[in-house]
Enzyme design. Structure first.
Site, short mmCIF file in Angstrom:
data_model
loop_
_atom_site.label_atom_id
_atom_site.label_comp_id
_atom_site.label_asym_id
_atom_site.label_seq_id
_atom_site.Cartn_x
_atom_site.Cartn_y
_atom_site.Cartn_z
N GLY A 93 0.86 -1.19 0.00
CA GLY A 93 0.00 0.00 0.00
C GLY A 93 0.89 1.23 0.00
O GLY A 93 2.10 1.12 0.21
N ARG A 96 3.97 5.97 1.88
CA ARG A 96 4.49 7.35 2.03
C ARG A 96 3.94 8.24 0.92
O ARG A 96 4.62 9.17 0.48
CB ARG A 96 6.01 7.33 1.98
N ASP A 128 9.17 5.43 7.49
CA ASP A 128 8.90 6.73 8.12
C ASP A 128 7.93 7.59 7.31
O ASP A 128 7.61 8.70 7.71
CB ASP A 128 10.23 7.49 8.35
N GLY A 129 7.51 7.08 6.14
CA GLY A 129 6.58 7.85 5.31
C GLY A 129 7.24 8.99 4.55
O GLY A 129 6.57 9.78 3.90
N ARG A 179 3.51 13.70 -8.12
CA ARG A 179 3.51 12.81 -9.28
C ARG A 179 2.17 12.86 -9.98
O ARG A 179 1.12 12.93 -9.33
CB ARG A 179 3.82 11.39 -8.79
N ARG A 186 -2.24 -0.74 -10.10
CA ARG A 186 -1.08 -1.59 -10.38
C ARG A 186 -1.52 -3.03 -10.53
O ARG A 186 -2.62 -3.40 -10.10
CB ARG A 186 -0.10 -1.51 -9.19
N ASP A 255 4.02 -4.55 -7.93
CA ASP A 255 3.41 -3.30 -7.43
C ASP A 255 3.98 -2.09 -8.17
O ASP A 255 3.47 -0.98 -8.00
CB ASP A 255 3.63 -3.15 -5.92
N ASN A 256 5.00 -2.29 -8.98
CA ASN A 256 5.56 -1.18 -9.74
C ASN A 256 5.23 -1.29 -11.23
O ASN A 256 5.96 -0.79 -12.08
CB ASN A 256 7.08 -1.12 -9.54
N ASP A 265 7.54 4.53 -10.55
CA ASP A 265 8.40 4.23 -9.41
C ASP A 265 9.87 4.11 -9.80
O ASP A 265 10.41 3.02 -9.91
CB ASP A 265 7.92 2.98 -8.66
P1 AMP Z 1 8.96 0.88 -3.68
O1 AMP Z 1 10.08 -0.09 -3.62
O2 AMP Z 1 9.38 2.33 -3.64
O3 AMP Z 1 8.02 0.61 -4.82
O4 AMP Z 1 8.13 0.70 -2.33
C1 AMP Z 1 7.63 -0.52 -1.90
C2 AMP Z 1 6.67 -0.31 -0.74
O5 AMP Z 1 7.35 0.24 0.39
C3 AMP Z 1 5.53 0.63 -1.05
O6 AMP Z 1 4.40 0.12 -0.41
C4 AMP Z 1 5.98 1.93 -0.43
O7 AMP Z 1 4.89 2.76 -0.09
C5 AMP Z 1 6.72 1.45 0.80
N1 AMP Z 1 7.75 2.39 1.25
C6 AMP Z 1 8.91 2.70 0.64
N2 AMP Z 1 9.60 3.61 1.35
C7 AMP Z 1 8.85 3.91 2.44
C8 AMP Z 1 9.02 4.80 3.54
N3 AMP Z 1 10.10 5.56 3.71
N4 AMP Z 1 8.03 4.83 4.47
C9 AMP Z 1 6.94 4.06 4.35
N5 AMP Z 1 6.72 3.22 3.33
C10 AMP Z 1 7.67 3.14 2.37
MG MG Z 2 6.46 1.10 -5.62
#
Ligand code: AMP
Ligand code: MG
Length: 489
Positions: A93, A96, A128-129, A179, A186, A255-256, A265
């Site tokens: 989900g 952030r 940390d979002g 964005r 997805r 998810d990407n 992403d």
């Molecule tokens: P990504 O690899 O960027 O596609 O992220 C994979 C998942 O990790 C997604 O659900 C993102 O929302 C979550 N995510 C990535 N970085 C953070 C972060 N700093 N804080 C919270 N969720 C994160």
């Molecule tokens: Mg992603």
């Protein structure tokens, strides 16, 4: 927190995603940041979306694009989804990111407007979002390059620094990216729906996706199968485009991958310099799962995960669903191959179809691999006069290949000028090379935005030769090579 800007050119938000069952999202506001400052804003994109915030001061714009204030009509939510990450299934989900709304342009086109790095959500798990400035500027510059290169992609509207630090391996300046996407649905969104084991939810997501992307599919015998067909077409086009320009996404988790077929992403992604089919940049991709040449196979695997999720909607009879879905997945190879061969013909300036075409391409890239030649520059050189006189091509293997290529070009049945212009439209003169990107991001982190702005300027017209940007055309010197890009985004 909601502000009414009284502007005719403000966002024109709708919130159709909220018509889905609440399991698909969580309503949550961005968390305000300490000291938002505008780093970059995309005026061209704003204009094309019929947006104009020039009545706002820079500080007000920074407040808007950080989520510190919400414009009238915003109704933020974080989307739920799942995904196979490096082959392992997980419920995810937006951890952030906040979808502010779907902006509708005067022509009726709809775009998600999402803040990324805007604070925790119920899906943050241990994160940390937040996001760091370097990676958000990387997404900005690479996505805008992809757009200029003619590759479907999400776009970047703004980056705002937060005045806060994020903790990664070291403390880094924080930032938020705005964005713009055709949608954020997805493959992982369908996996999430399927994991609920409730056919009504799955069906609702299917209907929503079709209404939003391709309403005509609703009238077909099996909308689920038609959607699968459409994703196969869009994703094979997308990956063919990536291979054409030497792009490596780096994290092709399910998810990407979006149903709209846009690149999304931008993490540890990059353009390769020397040709190497096994090239990876991501520091965590030790097995080469997402290497340059593996991308078609991986997208097929990802689409198979979409097909699996759609099974309950394909046919009443489950065995029949599996049979039909398998046929579609197996059909991917032929569809992709045809797009791929057509792309390699364009790179070589070839018209018509001859059986030796693909081999000519493979032999050239093998030669490039063996001799450590630059992917972008070698292809662009092909459209130059007196190619063989250049130092780089004083090589017997290359001369043999060149003879075969010229012989094949004689079958073109088109003037040589058409062949040259086809190559110049297909082979970019300039791509944002990783060492230049890294250098610009490093400087930006140290408060010097000049290198970033110059690099951004250079990528706006990438098929046009422009001596002003010659500096960016050189491959990295050995000490400048960026071997890995870390995921600490
Ligand atoms: P990504 O690899 O960027 O596609 O992220 C994979 C998942 O990790 C997604 O659900 C993102 O929302 C979550 N995510 C990535 N970085 C953070 C972060 N700093 N804080 C919270 N969720 C994160
Ligand atoms: Mg992603």
């Amino acid at each position: 927190m909601v502000n009414d800007f009284m502007s005719a050119y403000n966002f024109n938000f709708q919130h159709s995603y909220k018509e889905l069952d609440g399991i698909f999202y969580s309503c949550v506001d961005p968390t305000p940041v300490a000291d938002p400052k505008l780093v970059v804003i995309n005026e061209t994109l704003l204009a094309s979306l019929n947006l104009d915030f020039s009545n706002l001061s820079d500080q007000q714009q920074a407040n808007l694009f950080s989520g510190n204030i919400l414009s009238k009509g915003s109704s933020p939510l974080a989307q739920a989804y799942a995904g196979h990450q490096f082959g392992h299934f997980a419920i995810l989900g937006d951890g952030r990111a906040h979808l502010l709304g779907e902006h509708v342009t005067p022509s009726g086109a709809t775009f998600d407007i999402q803040l990324k790095g805007s604070g925790p959500t119920p899906y943050s798990r241990n994160g940390d979002g937040r996001a760091a400035l370097g990676p958000m500027l990387r997404e900005y510059i690479i996505s805008e390059s992809m757009h200029a290169l003619g590759v479907p992609t999400t776009r970047s509207l703004a980056v705002v620094s937060t005045g806060e630090q994020v903790r990664r391996e070291t403390p880094l300046p924080g930032a938020i990216l705005t964005r713009v996407a055709t949608s954020h649905i997805r493959i992982g969104t369908f996996q999430f729906a399927a994991a609920q084991k409730d056919k009504t939810l799955l069906k609702a997501l299917l209907n929503y996706t079709i209404d939003r992307h391709e309403p005509l599919l609703k009238r077909t015998d099996s909308p689920a199968l038609s959607l699968l067909d459409s994703v196969i077409q869009l994703q094979s086009d997308l990956i063919t485009n990536w291979l054409r320009i030497g792009f490596i996404h780096g994290v092709m988790n399910t998810d990407n991958v979006t149903l709209a077929g846009e690149t999304i992403d931008y993490g540890p992604c990059a353009f390769m310099d020397q040709f190497d089919p096994k090239k990876v940049f991501s520091s965590i991709d030790r097995m080469g799962r997402y290497s340059y040449a593996n991308q078609p196979k991986i997208i097929q695997w990802n689409i198979a995960r979409l097909a699996e999720a759609l099974l309950p909607l394909i046919d009443e009879n489950f065995d029949k669903s599996i049979e039909v879905a398998n046929e579609k997945i197996n059909g991917f190879e032929k569809i992709f191959e045809s797009k791929y061969v057509s792309m390699v013909r364009s790179k070589l300036g070839l018209f018509g179809e001859h059986k030796e075409d693909k081999e000519l391409y493979t032999d050239l890239t093998s030669w490039m691999h063996k001799h450590e030649k630059d992917f972008t520059n070698t292809f662009r050189d092909l459209s130059k006069e007196r190619l063989l006189e250049k130092q780089d091509y004083q090589n017997n293997d290359f001369k043999d290949w060149h003879k075969r290529w010229k012989k094949r070009q004689e079958k073109n049945d088109m003037p040589q000028s058409s062949s040259i212009s086809l190559m110049e439209r297909t082979n970019p003169w300039l791509v944002p090379r990783n060492h230049n990107v890294e250098r610009a991001l490093q400087a930006a982190q140290e408060q010097d935005l000049d290198p970033f702005r110059k690099l951004l300027e250079s990528i706006k017209d990438p098929y046009q030769e422009n001596p002003k940007f010659g500096y960016y055309k050189s491959p990295p010197k050995p000490h400048e090579r960026v071997l890995q890009t870390f995921c600490g985004t």
